[in-house]
Design an enzyme around this catalytic site. Sequence first.
Site, short mmCIF file in Angstrom:
data_model
loop_
_atom_site.label_atom_id
_atom_site.label_comp_id
_atom_site.label_asym_id
_atom_site.label_seq_id
_atom_site.Cartn_x
_atom_site.Cartn_y
_atom_site.Cartn_z
N CYS A 176 36.90 37.04 51.48
CA CYS A 176 37.08 35.73 50.78
C CYS A 176 37.79 35.65 49.56
CB CYS A 176 35.52 36.12 50.78
SG CYS A 176 34.67 34.90 49.27
N GLY A 177 38.51 34.47 50.19
CA GLY A 177 39.74 33.75 48.93
C GLY A 177 38.84 34.64 47.31
#
Length: 507
Positions: A71-72
């Site tokens: 997840c960025g």
Amino acid sequence: MATSRVWISAACLALLVFPSLLSPALAEEEEEAAAAAESEPSFVLTLDHSNFYDTVAKHPFIVVEFYAPWCGHCKRLAPEYEKAASVLSKNDPPVVLAKVDANEDVNKELASKYEVKGFPTLKIFRNGGDIIQDYKGPREADGIIEYLKKQAGPASAVIKSSEDASNLIVDKIFIVGIFQEFSGEEFENYIKVAEKLRTEYDFGHTSEAKLLPRGDPTVKLPVVRLFKPFDELFVDFKDFDVDALEKFIESASIPVVATFDKDPSNHPFLIKFFNSPNSKAMLFMNFSGENFDAFKSKLHETAENYKGKNINFLIGDLDASQGAFQYFGLKEEQVPLIIIQENDGKKYLQPKVSPDQIATWVKDYIDGNLKPYRKSEPIPEVNNEPVKIVVADTLQEVVFGSGKNVLLEFYAPWCGHCKKLAPILDEVAISFENNADVIIAKMDATANDVTNEFDVQGYPTLYFSSSSGKLSQYDGDRTAEAIINFVKTNSDATSQPDSPHSAKDEL
Ligand SMILES: *[C@@H]1O[C@H](CO)[C@@H](O)[C@H](O)[C@H]1NC(C)=O
């Protein structure tokens, strides 16, 4: 204040605003999975299912981040979180920061227990886990530190001087309980509410109304005064029932008309707007265009009229609204437009609205005189590929009105699993090409509204409707063989296979 600034980036806001986009994204981004290199010693505790409960039980105050390696937003948070953990480890009382990889199978039960629906999710555990609250603070180190120091301290700050008051009551919502004495049921209830809502609002208490920047200094005590940087700027409230007080705070902190533009100081109010279960009336227009003031004041007037009637209002700038336009299937040429979205997804739209039409249109909506609006791609003029294209405007007709056995894929253009499925679905469709009773179809569920019969939580989702109308979701293997088999097994025989309208005509 710098704090609320970074809390939501544009991408995050899009997710908050349009939460239905969230779960498919979660399902799909797995593909991006990349193992993060763990190296240096960390102030952030790494927890998993085996040590989670023991660790939480040991700490009076611990923050847990549920993250996924791909997840960025989690990757961006990591160094900030680490820095905050290092500073806060020296705090008195200690504030401990921890993390759980919620993507690990063994930890998924933890994630579901704590209702982790997106990443990162941060939770505050108090008293060894007796009290669990959502972290609603900033996501950059200084902001995290400031927010958590406050969270670890008392729920309500004592205001002893007008300096205290002016330091605390700044450009945000601040709630002050004014009491003759800091004891008794009313005071205790106030503190209970402060403890419950503290991650979201700031609370204080004082014995002297005259120290406060606004409101009647001689007001009869006790009273709760809510300060806000918009609308009437402060409101007094005198009911000390816990539920009543909580409701009052929630509703008084939503602006009569929320503003959706690029100004980050509006974000906290937007989140309230979008989290509310009420219907949402949204006017989108060009803020720099003509007539802005007329629109704004007419909308405000209308909103005032419907205060407390389960409908919230927003005015949105075209410039900041691409996400919303895509989500609702709107076009720039339609502005100024007003759209109402109900909690169950039903929508109503009036493009090219004028300031004077706003009040009557909203009244028509309230009176039930409007027809719902449906987002649909245009009906395709040519539709002769093996896999047929379905749009919102043809969905009911194809699936329930064609009298055929229909396999329908709901997909998203960006979804990798859908791309993998595409040639397989082609193969399935080709194998049924000579069978007039079977339709293999697909619908872009991001560009078309999906009706309530279908529960589309991620992409791709496959539904099968037999010619007699029996609807089921396909969750078998995504191979041509398995799907073909499923369609054959579940298809109803139609009586006149060579007539395309047979079953329908006979009904
Ligand atoms: C909004 O209106 C201004 C002034 O007429 C114009 O310059 C601008 O391009 C418009 N913005 C959009 C997004 O259409």
